[in-house]
Design a protein around this motif. Sequence first.
Motif, PDB file in Angstrom:
ATOM      1  N   HIS A  96       0.985  -1.403   0.474  1.00  0.00           N
ATOM      2  CA  HIS A  96       0.342   0.207  -0.087  1.00  0.00           C
ATOM      3  C   HIS A  96       0.926   1.031   0.252  1.00  0.00           C
ATOM      4  CE1 HIS A  96      -3.451   1.992   0.976  1.00  0.00           C
ATOM      5  NE2 HIS A  96      -2.982   3.232   0.992  1.00  0.00           N
ATOM      6  N   CYS A  97       0.989   2.332  -0.883  1.00  0.00           N
ATOM      7  CA  CYS A  97       1.250   3.438  -1.073  1.00  0.00           C
ATOM      8  C   CYS A  97       0.987   4.638  -1.841  1.00  0.00           C
ATOM      9  CB  CYS A  97       3.038   3.604  -1.909  1.00  0.00           C
ATOM     10  SG  CYS A  97       2.487   1.874  -3.130  1.00  0.00           S
ATOM     11  N   ARG A  98       1.700   5.897  -1.987  1.00  0.00           N
ATOM     12  CA  ARG A  98       0.572   6.464  -2.620  1.00  0.00           C
ATOM     13  C   ARG A  98       0.332   6.494  -3.799  1.00  0.00           C
ATOM     14  NH1 ARG A  98       0.905  12.088  -2.061  1.00  0.00           N
ATOM     15  NH2 ARG A  98       2.548  11.875  -0.692  1.00  0.00           N
ATOM     16  N   THR A 100      -0.498   3.113  -5.186  1.00  0.00           N
ATOM     17  CA  THR A 100      -1.165   1.516  -5.281  1.00  0.00           C
ATOM     18  C   THR A 100      -1.931   1.649  -3.495  1.00  0.00           C
ATOM     19  OG1 THR A 100       0.542   0.540  -6.545  1.00  0.00           O
ATOM     20  CG2 THR A 100      -1.273  -0.525  -5.634  1.00  0.00           C
ATOM     21  N   TYR A 101      -3.333   1.407  -3.850  1.00  0.00           N
ATOM     22  CA  TYR A 101      -4.338   1.824  -2.735  1.00  0.00           C
ATOM     23  C   TYR A 101      -3.973   0.137  -2.364  1.00  0.00           C
ATOM     24  CZ  TYR A 101      -4.947   6.486  -0.880  1.00  0.00           C
ATOM     25  OH  TYR A 101      -4.164   7.615  -0.883  1.00  0.00           O
ATOM     26  N   LEU A 102      -4.397  -0.852  -1.186  1.00  0.00           N
ATOM     27  CA  LEU A 102      -4.987  -2.037  -1.263  1.00  0.00           C
ATOM     28  C   LEU A 102      -6.402  -1.970  -0.661  1.00  0.00           C
ATOM     29  CD1 LEU A 102      -2.140  -4.021   0.010  1.00  0.00           C
ATOM     30  CD2 LEU A 102      -2.351  -3.345  -2.423  1.00  0.00           C
ATOM     31  N   THR A 103      -7.624  -1.799  -1.095  1.00  0.00           N
ATOM     32  CA  THR A 103      -8.910  -1.290  -0.324  1.00  0.00           C
ATOM     33  C   THR A 103     -10.101  -2.889  -0.014  1.00  0.00           C
ATOM     34  OG1 THR A 103      -8.240   0.333  -1.686  1.00  0.00           O
ATOM     35  CG2 THR A 103     -10.505  -0.003  -0.963  1.00  0.00           C
ATOM     36  N   VAL A 104     -10.488  -3.244   0.693  1.00  0.00           N
ATOM     37  CA  VAL A 104     -11.850  -3.999   1.005  1.00  0.00           C
ATOM     38  C   VAL A 104     -12.909  -2.907   0.927  1.00  0.00           C
ATOM     39  CG1 VAL A 104     -12.359  -5.334   2.535  1.00  0.00           C
ATOM     40  CG2 VAL A 104      -9.891  -4.830   2.738  1.00  0.00           C
ATOM     41  N   ARG A 164     -12.892   0.349   2.919  1.00  0.00           N
ATOM     42  CA  ARG A 164     -11.102   1.561   3.986  1.00  0.00           C
ATOM     43  C   ARG A 164      -9.470   0.825   3.045  1.00  0.00           C
ATOM     44  NH1 ARG A 164     -15.252   3.365   5.385  1.00  0.00           N
ATOM     45  NH2 ARG A 164     -16.182   3.593   7.581  1.00  0.00           N
ATOM     46  N   THR A 165      -9.426   1.111   3.505  1.00  0.00           N
ATOM     47  CA  THR A 165      -7.832   0.865   3.184  1.00  0.00           C
ATOM     48  C   THR A 165      -7.399  -0.783   3.558  1.00  0.00           C
ATOM     49  OG1 THR A 165      -6.589   1.885   4.785  1.00  0.00           O
ATOM     50  CG2 THR A 165      -7.010   2.689   2.586  1.00  0.00           C
ATOM     51  N   PHE A 166      -7.197  -1.647   3.528  1.00  0.00           N
ATOM     52  CA  PHE A 166      -6.683  -2.612   4.224  1.00  0.00           C
ATOM     53  C   PHE A 166      -5.327  -1.938   5.537  1.00  0.00           C
ATOM     54  CE2 PHE A 166      -3.990  -6.942   4.533  1.00  0.00           C
ATOM     55  CZ  PHE A 166      -4.733  -7.350   4.926  1.00  0.00           C
ATOM     56  N   LEU A 167      -4.883  -0.778   5.113  1.00  0.00           N
ATOM     57  CA  LEU A 167      -4.310  -0.534   6.337  1.00  0.00           C
ATOM     58  C   LEU A 167      -4.694  -0.469   7.572  1.00  0.00           C
ATOM     59  CD1 LEU A 167      -1.166   1.895   4.601  1.00  0.00           C
ATOM     60  CD2 LEU A 167      -0.514  -0.319   5.548  1.00  0.00           C
ATOM     61  N   THR A 168      -6.237   0.258   7.320  1.00  0.00           N
ATOM     62  CA  THR A 168      -7.317   0.997   8.053  1.00  0.00           C
ATOM     63  C   THR A 168      -7.743  -0.457   8.853  1.00  0.00           C
ATOM     64  OG1 THR A 168      -7.810   2.529   6.867  1.00  0.00           O
ATOM     65  CG2 THR A 168      -9.046   2.109   8.577  1.00  0.00           C
TER      66      THR A 168
END
Length: 178
Positions: A96-98, A100-104, A164-168
């Motif tokens: 996950h970076c600026r 590329t977003y990993l998203t759920v 949400r992002t996977f980071l969240t």
Amino acid sequence: MNRYAAFLRGIMPSNPNMKNDRLRGVFEGLGFEGVGSVLSSGNIVFRSPETDVPALESRIQEALNRELGIGGGTLIRGYGELKALVDADPFEGLEHCRETYLTVTFLKHDAPPEDGLAEIDPTVRVIGYDEGVRAVLWVVDNSQPTPDFMTWLDKKYGKDITTRTFLTVQRVLKKLES
């Protein structure tokens, strides 16, 4: 005591009624324990002996609407569901970076996408559908103009979804574990 995360749709932190302290106050007023917030985008963790998740979602959404005028949507996932998702590492090898977003995208109802989902937008790559947590997992290429994937998701699944992002999701799980 069951551990839950409520993902609230349409939260705008600039709206005074949507600030974390106000959101937590609604959950505390409903008698939930261990209420906490994660970031400022409508992620609330709490504990409750209740096990009827659809009833919890309705009860919380009614209180948010009545007390704060928030008509969005409430999607709840249990600790075990989120832990299984994170432990499965569905985005293995991706960062996950600026760019590329990993998203759920959490769905209210179990409705796996059709095979053609991956063809929606060239900047979106669907990783899959996680049945356990009822979510579409996707990666968006932010180096291109913003895709219209969110609009497509709303049309396909209705307003009973939230993303949400996977980071969240990982941060929410960590808060549930503390």
